[in-house]
Design a protein around this motif. Structure first.
Motif, PDB file in Angstrom:
ATOM      1  N   HIS A 145       9.118 -87.657  -9.641  1.00  0.00           N
ATOM      2  CA  HIS A 145       9.366 -89.135  -8.961  1.00  0.00           C
ATOM      3  C   HIS A 145       8.513 -89.872  -8.745  1.00  0.00           C
ATOM      4  CE1 HIS A 145       8.099 -88.144  -4.837  1.00  0.00           C
ATOM      5  NE2 HIS A 145       7.909 -89.218  -5.120  1.00  0.00           N
ATOM      6  N   ILE A 146       9.151 -91.387 -10.731  1.00  0.00           N
ATOM      7  CA  ILE A 146       8.422 -92.429 -10.232  1.00  0.00           C
ATOM      8  C   ILE A 146       8.086 -93.057  -8.516  1.00  0.00           C
ATOM      9  CG2 ILE A 146       7.587 -93.793 -11.403  1.00  0.00           C
ATOM     10  CD1 ILE A 146       7.159 -91.092 -13.094  1.00  0.00           C
ATOM     11  N   SER A 270       8.588 -79.611 -22.227  1.00  0.00           N
ATOM     12  CA  SER A 270       9.534 -80.385 -22.914  1.00  0.00           C
ATOM     13  C   SER A 270      10.598 -80.221 -21.469  1.00  0.00           C
ATOM     14  CB  SER A 270      10.386 -78.592 -23.676  1.00  0.00           C
ATOM     15  OG  SER A 270       9.763 -77.779 -23.064  1.00  0.00           O
ATOM     16  N   SER A 271      12.117 -80.696 -20.998  1.00  0.00           N
ATOM     17  CA  SER A 271      12.748 -80.504 -20.420  1.00  0.00           C
ATOM     18  C   SER A 271      12.618 -81.261 -19.175  1.00  0.00           C
ATOM     19  CB  SER A 271      13.091 -78.854 -20.270  1.00  0.00           C
ATOM     20  OG  SER A 271      13.606 -78.760 -21.354  1.00  0.00           O
ATOM     21  N   ARG A 272      11.524 -81.796 -19.611  1.00  0.00           N
ATOM     22  CA  ARG A 272      10.562 -83.357 -18.355  1.00  0.00           C
ATOM     23  C   ARG A 272      12.006 -84.031 -17.966  1.00  0.00           C
ATOM     24  NH1 ARG A 272       5.424 -81.158 -16.719  1.00  0.00           N
ATOM     25  NH2 ARG A 272       5.575 -82.291 -15.673  1.00  0.00           N
ATOM     26  N   PHE A 273      12.271 -84.086 -16.393  1.00  0.00           N
ATOM     27  CA  PHE A 273      13.038 -85.423 -15.369  1.00  0.00           C
ATOM     28  C   PHE A 273      11.439 -85.851 -14.982  1.00  0.00           C
ATOM     29  CE2 PHE A 273      16.075 -81.533 -17.445  1.00  0.00           C
ATOM     30  CZ  PHE A 273      17.338 -82.864 -17.704  1.00  0.00           C
ATOM     31  N   GLN A 274      12.379 -87.411 -14.752  1.00  0.00           N
ATOM     32  CA  GLN A 274      11.617 -87.972 -14.015  1.00  0.00           C
ATOM     33  C   GLN A 274      12.838 -89.273 -13.283  1.00  0.00           C
ATOM     34  OE1 GLN A 274       8.772 -90.470 -15.965  1.00  0.00           O
ATOM     35  NE2 GLN A 274       9.890 -91.402 -16.451  1.00  0.00           N
ATOM     36  N   PHE A 275      12.409 -89.950 -12.253  1.00  0.00           N
ATOM     37  CA  PHE A 275      13.751 -90.796 -11.466  1.00  0.00           C
ATOM     38  C   PHE A 275      12.531 -91.435 -11.128  1.00  0.00           C
ATOM     39  CE2 PHE A 275      13.284 -86.947  -8.986  1.00  0.00           C
ATOM     40  CZ  PHE A 275      12.910 -87.768  -6.862  1.00  0.00           C
ATOM     41  N   VAL A 276      13.084 -92.881 -10.273  1.00  0.00           N
ATOM     42  CA  VAL A 276      12.427 -93.983  -9.506  1.00  0.00           C
ATOM     43  C   VAL A 276      12.382 -94.301  -8.045  1.00  0.00           C
ATOM     44  CG1 VAL A 276      12.056 -96.083  -9.894  1.00  0.00           C
ATOM     45  CG2 VAL A 276      11.450 -94.961 -11.853  1.00  0.00           C
ATOM     46  N   ARG A 277      12.321 -94.211  -7.556  1.00  0.00           N
ATOM     47  CA  ARG A 277      11.938 -94.198  -6.118  1.00  0.00           C
ATOM     48  C   ARG A 277      11.463 -95.228  -5.858  1.00  0.00           C
ATOM     49  NH1 ARG A 277      10.824 -87.893  -2.894  1.00  0.00           N
ATOM     50  NH2 ARG A 277      12.328 -86.724  -3.649  1.00  0.00           N
ATOM     51  N   TYR A 278      12.591 -96.531  -5.079  1.00  0.00           N
ATOM     52  CA  TYR A 278      11.867 -97.528  -4.796  1.00  0.00           C
ATOM     53  C   TYR A 278      13.106 -98.127  -3.275  1.00  0.00           C
ATOM     54  CZ  TYR A 278      10.433-102.558  -5.324  1.00  0.00           C
ATOM     55  OH  TYR A 278      10.251-104.190  -4.499  1.00  0.00           O
ATOM     56  N   GLY A 279      12.436 -98.667  -2.738  1.00  0.00           N
ATOM     57  CA  GLY A 279      13.028 -99.055  -1.612  1.00  0.00           C
ATOM     58  C   GLY A 279      14.212 -99.152  -0.880  1.00  0.00           C
ATOM     59  N   GLY A 280      13.593 -97.549  -0.640  1.00  0.00           N
ATOM     60  CA  GLY A 280      14.891 -96.294  -0.085  1.00  0.00           C
ATOM     61  C   GLY A 280      15.217 -96.167  -0.820  1.00  0.00           C
ATOM     62  N   SER A 281      15.543 -95.732  -2.251  1.00  0.00           N
ATOM     63  CA  SER A 281      16.558 -95.900  -3.575  1.00  0.00           C
ATOM     64  C   SER A 281      16.119 -94.737  -4.490  1.00  0.00           C
ATOM     65  CB  SER A 281      17.979 -96.902  -3.772  1.00  0.00           C
ATOM     66  OG  SER A 281      16.881 -97.135  -4.179  1.00  0.00           O
ATOM     67  N   SER A 282      16.783 -94.236  -4.903  1.00  0.00           N
ATOM     68  CA  SER A 282      16.381 -93.367  -5.920  1.00  0.00           C
ATOM     69  C   SER A 282      17.528 -93.489  -6.904  1.00  0.00           C
ATOM     70  CB  SER A 282      16.547 -92.413  -5.527  1.00  0.00           C
ATOM     71  OG  SER A 282      15.493 -91.795  -4.938  1.00  0.00           O
ATOM     72  N   SER A 283      16.473 -93.479  -8.685  1.00  0.00           N
ATOM     73  CA  SER A 283      17.294 -94.046 -10.039  1.00  0.00           C
ATOM     74  C   SER A 283      18.284 -92.751 -10.456  1.00  0.00           C
ATOM     75  CB  SER A 283      16.603 -94.282 -10.976  1.00  0.00           C
ATOM     76  OG  SER A 283      15.241 -93.554 -11.505  1.00  0.00           O
ATOM     77  N   THR A 284      19.171 -92.483 -10.928  1.00  0.00           N
ATOM     78  CA  THR A 284      19.468 -91.674 -11.779  1.00  0.00           C
ATOM     79  C   THR A 284      18.541 -91.127 -12.662  1.00  0.00           C
ATOM     80  OG1 THR A 284      22.152 -92.934 -11.764  1.00  0.00           O
ATOM     81  CG2 THR A 284      21.386 -90.751 -13.542  1.00  0.00           C
ATOM     82  N   PRO A 285      18.483 -89.354 -12.471  1.00  0.00           N
ATOM     83  CA  PRO A 285      17.122 -88.800 -13.176  1.00  0.00           C
ATOM     84  C   PRO A 285      17.178 -89.139 -14.516  1.00  0.00           C
ATOM     85  CG  PRO A 285      17.899 -87.361 -11.844  1.00  0.00           C
ATOM     86  CD  PRO A 285      18.867 -88.981 -11.364  1.00  0.00           C
ATOM     87  N   THR A 286      16.316 -88.963 -15.577  1.00  0.00           N
ATOM     88  CA  THR A 286      16.261 -89.468 -17.423  1.00  0.00           C
ATOM     89  C   THR A 286      15.395 -88.090 -17.381  1.00  0.00           C
ATOM     90  OG1 THR A 286      15.071 -91.105 -17.469  1.00  0.00           O
ATOM     91  CG2 THR A 286      16.914 -91.431 -17.282  1.00  0.00           C
ATOM     92  N   GLN A 287      16.020 -87.444 -18.900  1.00  0.00           N
ATOM     93  CA  GLN A 287      14.691 -87.012 -19.447  1.00  0.00           C
ATOM     94  C   GLN A 287      13.845 -86.810 -20.507  1.00  0.00           C
ATOM     95  OE1 GLN A 287      16.892 -83.217 -21.627  1.00  0.00           O
ATOM     96  NE2 GLN A 287      14.974 -82.545 -22.326  1.00  0.00           N
ATOM     97  N   LEU A 288      12.212 -86.676 -19.847  1.00  0.00           N
ATOM     98  CA  LEU A 288      11.726 -87.560 -21.465  1.00  0.00           C
ATOM     99  C   LEU A 288      11.395 -86.725 -22.424  1.00  0.00           C
ATOM    100  CD1 LEU A 288       8.628 -88.071 -18.435  1.00  0.00           C
ATOM    101  CD2 LEU A 288      10.012 -89.256 -19.275  1.00  0.00           C
ATOM    102  N   ILE A 289      11.057 -87.961 -23.409  1.00  0.00           N
ATOM    103  CA  ILE A 289      11.922 -87.078 -24.787  1.00  0.00           C
ATOM    104  C   ILE A 289      10.098 -87.206 -25.564  1.00  0.00           C
ATOM    105  CG2 ILE A 289      14.043 -87.885 -25.277  1.00  0.00           C
ATOM    106  CD1 ILE A 289      13.232 -90.329 -26.583  1.00  0.00           C
TER     107      ILE A 289
END
Length: 443
Positions: A145-146, A270-289
């Protein structure tokens, strides 16, 4: 009792952070409520995530039609095909060295892991060894998580571009990376595959040694009545745009990694995922290319190996390079009468570096690249042409924590240092009623 508790707290805190004053003053600022930037309602986890993705996509799209990169072959006999099996002592030592912090993805606090490492070590050893033997990394170790952090205090918190992404990975994944990094660096050092003027995450190659190297060379040239030119290159989202295919090819061809070792790094990327946490909420995870995860242990090592060929490219032009993470310094010297020839060499060199970066799916940011003339006599006024961009020399630059003036007087550095000292004195004054005199003297 209150005074005693307060005294013990501050003594313990100052003692624990005595080797890192920056962390100590950051803690004091947080404790006093300074420097806190309120969350902006116009910025959400999704908007920040979308901005980060768009920035990387922009760099990728600008290099889509770039020619394929060229790889330097590893010397004959240099190869690393298998990792060494880990022992319980290896795992225990790695856990003992962990800092006492964790992220929200960790199943248990680091302190609890440390307290029970003797019980958990056999299971962790089995888990880590299976990963190394099979050349595979657990999926749960590849999700991050970012946390967006403001780049500078004076930037607008309502603008997504004011933030930099900090990747938060689990403690166990970092522990495995640390054990892998140790074996990788041992191999690279024994095979003499690490560049001599490339710093960060290497023994005896720190920020201080990098500064001493290029600044010492410049001072020696100026003392010999020559003039020097120093170029500080800036990359756009450097760590986030490392091409996985190119990196894996370079690890195999230029550094001799093969077998399960190469399989492990392929699985790691390969197949790494990340999402952002900010202001008490989280974004939808996306795969890193693409990209090496910021905040990981292997981040700097892989980036250094990815960009090592730049050193030889710079030396072809008769100039001196030095790399520290994604900070690239290029400098050269000449007699004052030959400053136009040096200017032309630096311009051509940076243009070739920009082309090399494009071939490797990186992007040089010419607008943030700085060049400074260094001399004790009259300063040249010549500008530098880098492709379609023209870079005007500046009178002072900040590089690796120091400020360098054109006349090498260090006036800007001294002024900034004095200002920082006064800021520390103000911090000490604000807590003087809460701490004892021995703590103040220690500060």
């Amino acid at each position: 009792m209150l005074r005693t508790k307060r005294e013990k707290f501050w003594l313990a805190k100052v003692a624990s952070e005595s080797s890192s004053p920056q962390l100590l003053w950051r803690f004091i600022d947080v404790l006093l409520g300074r420097g806190r930037i309120p969350s902006s309602l116009s910025v959400t986890a999704d908007t920040v995530h979308a901005f980060f993705d768009a920035k990387v996509a922009g760099v990728r799209s600008s290099t889509n039609d770039a020619p394929p990169p060229v790889f330097t072959a590893a010397p004959p006999g240099c190869s690393l095909m298998e990792f060494q099996r880990l022992s319980i002592d290896d795992v225990v030592a790695a856990v003992r060295q962990l800092p006492d912090k964790q992220c929200a993805s960790d199943p248990l606090p680091t302190s609890l892991l440390n307290e029970n490492v003797d019980v958990l070590a056999p299971f962790l050893m089995e888990l880590f060894n299976r990963s190394l033997i099979l050349g595979a990394v657990l999926t749960t170790f590849k999700s991050a998580h970012i946390t967006p952090l403001i780049k500078k205090q004076d930037l607008d918190p309502s603008e997504p571009k004011s933030y930099r992404p900090i990747s938060n990975l689990t403690v166990l994944s970092k522990t495995l990376e640390r054990l892998v990094a140790r074996q990788l660096l041992d191999y690279l050092s024994a095979a003499d595959l690490l560049p001599d003027v490339q710093s960060a995450y290497r023994a005896h190659h720190s920020t201080e040694t990098a500064v001493l190297k290029f600044l010492g060379d410049i001072l020696h040239a100026v003392d010999s009545a020559d003039l020097a030119a120093l170029a500080l290159l800036d990359l756009s989202a450097a760590f986030d745009t490392v091409d996985h295919v190119t990196l894996l090819q370079r690890l195999r061809i230029s550094y001799g990694l093969g077998g399960h070792v190469h399989d492990w790094f392929q699985s790691y990327l390969s197949s790494r995922f990340q999402f952002v946490r900010y202001g008490g909420s989280s974004s939808t995870p996306t795969q890193l290319i693409c990209g090496v995860p910021q905040g990981s242990v292997l981040e700097l090592i892989l980036f250094l190996l990815y960009t090592a060929d730049l050193l030889q490219l710079v030396r072809v032009h008769g100039l001196e390079p030095h790399l520290h993470a994604d900070d690239t310094q290029i400098y050269g010297f000449c007699h004052p009468a030959s400053c136009l020839e040096l200017q032309n060499r630096i311009s051509v060199c940076i243009s070739d570096v920009a082309a090399w970066m494009r071939f490797n799916r990186l992007q040089l940011n010419a607008h943030k690249t700085e060049i400074i003339w260094c001399t004790s006599s009259r300063l040249p006024t010549a500008s530098f042409a880098i492709g379609a961009d023209v870079i005007t020399p500046v009178s002072s630059v900040r590089d690796l924590g120091i400020y360098l003036d054109s006349d090498l007087s260090m006036r800007t550095f001294i002024s900034k240092t004095v200002s920082a000292c006064f800021a520390v004195l103000r911090q000490i004054r604000s807590i003087r009623r809460s701490v004892t005199r021995p703590v103040l003297h220690w500060c």
